[in-house]
Design a protein around this motif. Structure first.
Motif, PDB file in Angstrom:
ATOM      1  N   ARG A   7       7.410  -5.553 -10.679  1.00 27.01           N
ATOM      2  CA  ARG A   7       6.477  -5.837  -9.589  1.00 27.01           C
ATOM      3  C   ARG A   7       6.951  -5.170  -8.297  1.00 27.01           C
ATOM      4  O   ARG A   7       6.174  -4.519  -7.592  1.00 27.01           O
ATOM      5  CB  ARG A   7       6.345  -7.348  -9.375  1.00 27.01           C
ATOM      6  CG  ARG A   7       5.441  -7.724  -8.198  1.00 27.01           C
ATOM      7  CD  ARG A   7       5.407  -9.233  -7.951  1.00 27.01           C
ATOM      8  NE  ARG A   7       6.721  -9.831  -7.803  1.00 27.01           N
ATOM      9  CZ  ARG A   7       7.486  -9.760  -6.690  1.00 27.01           C
ATOM     10  NH1 ARG A   7       7.047  -9.087  -5.637  1.00 27.01           N
ATOM     11  NH2 ARG A   7       8.656 -10.349  -6.632  1.00 27.01           N
ATOM     12  N   LEU A   8       8.240  -5.304  -7.999  1.00 26.90           N
ATOM     13  CA  LEU A   8       8.780  -4.705  -6.780  1.00 26.90           C
ATOM     14  C   LEU A   8       8.689  -3.180  -6.811  1.00 26.90           C
ATOM     15  O   LEU A   8       8.328  -2.556  -5.808  1.00 26.90           O
ATOM     16  CB  LEU A   8      10.231  -5.149  -6.568  1.00 26.90           C
ATOM     17  CG  LEU A   8      10.394  -6.592  -6.094  1.00 26.90           C
ATOM     18  CD1 LEU A   8      11.838  -7.056  -6.269  1.00 26.90           C
ATOM     19  CD2 LEU A   8       9.950  -6.717  -4.642  1.00 26.90           C
ATOM     20  N   GLY A  39       6.540  -1.424  -8.495  1.00 24.79           N
ATOM     21  CA  GLY A  39       5.119  -1.108  -8.362  1.00 24.79           C
ATOM     22  C   GLY A  39       4.619  -1.212  -6.932  1.00 24.79           C
ATOM     23  O   GLY A  39       3.812  -0.395  -6.478  1.00 24.79           O
ATOM     24  N   GLU A  40       5.123  -2.204  -6.203  1.00 24.24           N
ATOM     25  CA  GLU A  40       4.706  -2.394  -4.809  1.00 24.24           C
ATOM     26  C   GLU A  40       5.240  -1.294  -3.890  1.00 24.24           C
ATOM     27  O   GLU A  40       4.644  -1.011  -2.855  1.00 24.24           O
ATOM     28  CB  GLU A  40       5.200  -3.752  -4.286  1.00 24.24           C
ATOM     29  CG  GLU A  40       4.464  -4.935  -4.869  1.00 24.24           C
ATOM     30  CD  GLU A  40       5.088  -6.270  -4.465  1.00 24.24           C
ATOM     31  OE1 GLU A  40       6.082  -6.282  -3.697  1.00 24.24           O
ATOM     32  OE2 GLU A  40       4.588  -7.308  -4.937  1.00 24.24           O
ATOM     33  N   HIS A  41       6.367  -0.688  -4.251  1.00 22.75           N
ATOM     34  CA  HIS A  41       7.012   0.276  -3.357  1.00 22.75           C
ATOM     35  C   HIS A  41       6.970   1.720  -3.847  1.00 22.75           C
ATOM     36  O   HIS A  41       7.428   2.619  -3.147  1.00 22.75           O
ATOM     37  CB  HIS A  41       8.453  -0.168  -3.083  1.00 22.75           C
ATOM     38  CG  HIS A  41       8.516  -1.426  -2.291  1.00 22.75           C
ATOM     39  ND1 HIS A  41       8.500  -2.668  -2.876  1.00 22.75           N
ATOM     40  CD2 HIS A  41       8.542  -1.635  -0.961  1.00 22.75           C
ATOM     41  CE1 HIS A  41       8.527  -3.594  -1.940  1.00 22.75           C
ATOM     42  NE2 HIS A  41       8.548  -2.996  -0.770  1.00 22.75           N
ATOM     43  N   GLN A  55       5.106   4.373  -3.805  1.00 18.80           N
ATOM     44  CA  GLN A  55       3.926   4.880  -3.111  1.00 18.80           C
ATOM     45  C   GLN A  55       3.305   6.056  -3.858  1.00 18.80           C
ATOM     46  O   GLN A  55       3.964   7.042  -4.143  1.00 18.80           O
ATOM     47  CB  GLN A  55       4.305   5.297  -1.706  1.00 18.80           C
ATOM     48  CG  GLN A  55       4.798   4.142  -0.881  1.00 18.80           C
ATOM     49  CD  GLN A  55       5.295   4.568   0.479  1.00 18.80           C
ATOM     50  OE1 GLN A  55       5.261   5.737   0.829  1.00 18.80           O
ATOM     51  NE2 GLN A  55       5.748   3.614   1.258  1.00 18.80           N
ATOM     52  N   SER A  78       1.838   4.655 -10.056  1.00 15.13           N
ATOM     53  CA  SER A  78       1.920   3.394 -10.781  1.00 15.13           C
ATOM     54  C   SER A  78       3.217   3.429 -11.583  1.00 15.13           C
ATOM     55  O   SER A  78       3.773   4.499 -11.851  1.00 15.13           O
ATOM     56  CB  SER A  78       0.717   3.227 -11.720  1.00 15.13           C
ATOM     57  OG  SER A  78       0.776   4.182 -12.765  1.00 15.13           O
ATOM     58  N   SER A 100      12.138  -4.904   2.338  1.00  8.39           N
ATOM     59  CA  SER A 100      11.195  -6.002   2.113  1.00  8.39           C
ATOM     60  C   SER A 100      11.907  -7.334   1.830  1.00  8.39           C
ATOM     61  O   SER A 100      11.305  -8.390   1.967  1.00  8.39           O
ATOM     62  CB  SER A 100      10.251  -5.679   0.961  1.00  8.39           C
ATOM     63  OG  SER A 100      10.907  -5.804  -0.300  1.00  8.39           O
TER      64      SER A 100
END
Length: 135
Positions: free
Chosen positions: A60-61, A63-65, A67, A70, A130
């Motif tokens: 998840r982390l 994927g969130e970062h 940029q 995916s 983050s």
């Protein structure tokens, strides 16, 4: 090469191979330990098992970062390096963050594309930032 550097490289090897071959990571790790060539040390086991244990949060982390990418579109080796490094950054307290970052960047330089080192560094820096509580 220092013992922990070798352990990180071996952890990336196991994570990469499991991902590439769609194998269960723990089963593959057990096979590599039994094979013993090259030997698997305790830090490698700690890293691989930690990635498996925290897989949902780690992915998840990333994927969130990651940029513009995916998780599935990342190069396989970059994904393995990032998974190992994110686990070590966030759940291993006896290794300084700067060491984890440097080791991950060096692995990306030696194992992946010319652009991977900067990308890995940027993703990991974003994840670390983050995690810092804001006042």
């Amino acid at each position: 090469m220092a013992a922990r550097s070798k352990a990180r490289k071996r952890a990336v090897d196991v994570l990469y191979e499991a991902d590439l071959r769609s194998r269960d990571v723990r089963e593959l790790l057990a096979e590599r330990i039994a094979d013993g060539h090259p030997p698997i040390n305790e830090h490698t086991v700690r890293l691989v098992e930690g990635v498996v244990e925290h897989a949902a949060d780690v992915d998840r982390l990333i994927g969130e970062h990651a940029q513009g990418w995916s998780l599935d579109r990342l190069p396989d080796v970059d994904r393995a390096i990032l998974r190992m490094a994110v686990f070590e950054l966030l759940w291993v307290d006896d290794v300084p963050d700067a060491v984890v970052m440097d080791e991950a960047v060096e692995l990306a330089k030696s194992l992946s594309t010319d652009d991977s080192a900067g990308y890995v560094n940027g993703v990991l820096a974003g994840i670390l930032k983050s995690q810092i509580p804001t006042a």
